[in-house]
Design an enzyme around this catalytic site. Structure first.
Site, mmCIF file in Angstrom:
data_model
loop_
_atom_site.group_PDB
_atom_site.id
_atom_site.type_symbol
_atom_site.label_atom_id
_atom_site.label_comp_id
_atom_site.label_asym_id
_atom_site.label_seq_id
_atom_site.Cartn_x
_atom_site.Cartn_y
_atom_site.Cartn_z
ATOM 1 N N SER A 174 0.899 -1.219 -0.103
ATOM 2 C CA SER A 174 -0.030 -0.118 0.061
ATOM 3 C C SER A 174 0.849 1.015 0.006
ATOM 4 O O SER A 174 1.654 1.451 1.011
ATOM 5 C CB SER A 174 -1.013 0.192 1.346
ATOM 6 O OG SER A 174 -1.595 1.255 1.292
ATOM 7 N N HIS B 279 -1.001 -1.118 -4.305
ATOM 8 C CA HIS B 279 -2.269 -0.699 -3.603
ATOM 9 C C HIS B 279 -2.419 0.893 -3.576
ATOM 10 O O HIS B 279 -1.469 1.550 -2.798
ATOM 11 C CB HIS B 279 -2.775 -1.368 -2.587
ATOM 12 C CG HIS B 279 -3.956 -1.255 -1.999
ATOM 13 N ND1 HIS B 279 -5.177 -1.944 -2.547
ATOM 14 C CD2 HIS B 279 -4.523 -0.368 -1.092
ATOM 15 C CE1 HIS B 279 -6.358 -1.579 -1.851
ATOM 16 N NE2 HIS B 279 -5.697 -0.532 -1.003
ATOM 17 N N ASP C 177 -4.601 3.710 -2.261
ATOM 18 C CA ASP C 177 -5.671 4.064 -1.629
ATOM 19 C C ASP C 177 -5.905 5.744 -1.619
ATOM 20 O O ASP C 177 -5.181 6.752 -1.394
ATOM 21 C CB ASP C 177 -5.263 4.152 -0.024
ATOM 22 C CG ASP C 177 -5.541 2.863 0.625
ATOM 23 O OD1 ASP C 177 -6.353 2.081 0.310
ATOM 24 O OD2 ASP C 177 -4.593 2.338 1.203
ATOM 25 N N MET D 171 -8.320 8.771 -0.793
ATOM 26 C CA MET D 171 -8.989 9.254 0.273
ATOM 27 C C MET D 171 -9.356 10.521 0.131
ATOM 28 O O MET D 171 -8.502 11.561 -0.168
ATOM 29 C CB MET D 171 -8.521 9.114 1.550
ATOM 30 C CG MET D 171 -8.063 7.462 1.680
ATOM 31 S SD MET D 171 -7.663 7.129 3.388
ATOM 32 C CE MET D 171 -5.667 7.870 3.138
ATOM 33 N N HIS E 258 -7.995 1.815 -5.023
ATOM 34 C CA HIS E 258 -8.909 1.668 -4.039
ATOM 35 C C HIS E 258 -9.676 3.161 -3.568
ATOM 36 O O HIS E 258 -8.960 3.980 -3.127
ATOM 37 C CB HIS E 258 -8.694 1.113 -2.961
ATOM 38 C CG HIS E 258 -9.250 0.808 -1.593
ATOM 39 N ND1 HIS E 258 -9.056 0.599 -0.298
ATOM 40 C CD2 HIS E 258 -10.814 0.943 -1.529
ATOM 41 C CE1 HIS E 258 -9.910 0.605 0.534
ATOM 42 N NE2 HIS E 258 -11.226 0.626 -0.188
ATOM 43 N N MET F 230 -11.663 5.301 -1.498
ATOM 44 C CA MET F 230 -12.336 5.468 -0.245
ATOM 45 C C MET F 230 -12.974 6.786 -0.497
ATOM 46 O O MET F 230 -12.430 7.859 0.289
ATOM 47 C CB MET F 230 -11.140 5.342 0.754
ATOM 48 C CG MET F 230 -10.966 3.609 0.786
ATOM 49 S SD MET F 230 -9.822 3.524 2.476
ATOM 50 C CE MET F 230 -8.378 3.985 1.810
ATOM 51 N N MET G 63 -12.129 -4.654 4.363
ATOM 52 C CA MET G 63 -11.254 -3.789 5.006
ATOM 53 C C MET G 63 -11.272 -4.581 6.692
ATOM 54 O O MET G 63 -12.189 -4.997 7.215
ATOM 55 C CB MET G 63 -11.926 -2.539 5.232
ATOM 56 C CG MET G 63 -11.818 -1.630 4.118
ATOM 57 S SD MET G 63 -10.155 -1.230 3.464
ATOM 58 C CE MET G 63 -9.400 -0.433 4.927
ATOM 59 N N ASP H 107 -7.231 -5.788 3.741
ATOM 60 C CA ASP H 107 -6.650 -4.790 3.549
ATOM 61 C C ASP H 107 -6.578 -3.887 5.234
ATOM 62 O O ASP H 107 -7.672 -3.579 5.692
ATOM 63 C CB ASP H 107 -7.007 -3.770 2.727
ATOM 64 C CG ASP H 107 -6.437 -2.428 2.576
ATOM 65 O OD1 ASP H 107 -5.578 -2.074 3.406
ATOM 66 O OD2 ASP H 107 -6.955 -1.423 1.903
ATOM 67 N N GLY I 251 0.938 -2.328 4.105
ATOM 68 C CA GLY I 251 1.556 -0.739 4.276
ATOM 69 C C GLY I 251 2.926 -1.064 4.848
ATOM 70 O O GLY I 251 4.091 -0.968 4.510
#
Length: 223
Positions: A7, A32, A34, A36, A65, A67, A136, A174, A196
């Site tokens: 991550s 990965h 993320d 956000m 991903h 979010m 998650m 994750d 991560g």
């Protein structure tokens, strides 16, 4: 097969090119990413511009991903930036099936994610519809958290359903994943591990990844 997805959230952002190369050299399958927005989750990370910048420096599979609220508003920008799969949160939309269809219409695989408080039953109707289900294992928003063991029950339920339907479903976990708990994840039925801090914060990511792969081989799905 086990896929390992470092991550980027845990990387040194001042040295991203080398950080990504380090993970690729260590044997990672995915990267990965993320995304956000500070609204759906209480943190802000990065947008499609960063993904465009790093895309040309690696051949890793970009596991994006989202979010974020209103994922369809931004999905196309991430596809154009170089995403290889787009995963959105079940909790972020009013009509998950319509969202899945819209993302797949962009000619890209689609995944659906659930947060710890969302039951597996919420996404059971999408087994066989999506390309991946992401469970998650921590509350979304921040790295460095500890895995919530109860979340693995959802992984197990989803894997059982996929097997019952004769579907080879990718199930990703994750949050808080490391070499010590990877076996619990694979026993529950996960085949994609997002990690991560346990990868980016070590000087021996290859060794950590090997231990995760050993765990998958020695601790397959228990049924």
């Amino acid at each position: 097969m086990l896929y390992i997805a470092p991550s980027l959230l845990a990387a040194d952002y001042a040295d991203l090119r080398n950080e990504i190369a380090r993970m690729e050299d260590a044997g990672a399958n995915y990267l990965h990413l993320d995304v956000m927005d500070g609204h759906f989750v209480p943190n802000i990370s990065f947008g499609p511009g960063l993904i465009t910048s790093i895309r040309k420096h690696t051949n890793l599979f970009f596991d994006v991903h989202l979010m974020i609220s209103e994922p369809l508003r931004y999905a196309e920008a991430f596809v154009k930036a170089g995403a290889d799969i787009i995963t959105f949160h079940y909790e972020s939309v009013a009509d998950p099936l319509a969202t899945i269809k819209a993302i797949k219409a962009m000619e890209i695989p689609c995944g659906i994610a659930i947060s710890p408080k969302t039951p597996a039953e919420a996404v059971m109707p999408f087994v066989g519809v999506v390309d991946m289900i992401l469970v998650m294992t921590v509350e979304p928003g921040f790295g460095g958290q500890s895995l919530i063991p109860e979340t693995l029950d959802k992984v197990r339920a989803l894997r059982r359903q996929a097997i019952k339907m004769g579907i080879d479903l990718n199930i990703e976990v994750d949050g808080g994943i490391n070499e010590d708990n990877a076996s619990y994840c694979t026993e529950a039925g996960a085949n994609i591990l997002v990690a991560g801090s346990s990868l980016f914060k070590t000087k021996r990511p290859r060794g950590v990844m090997q231990k995760m792969r050993d765990a998958a081989r020695e601790h397959p799905f228990l049924g």
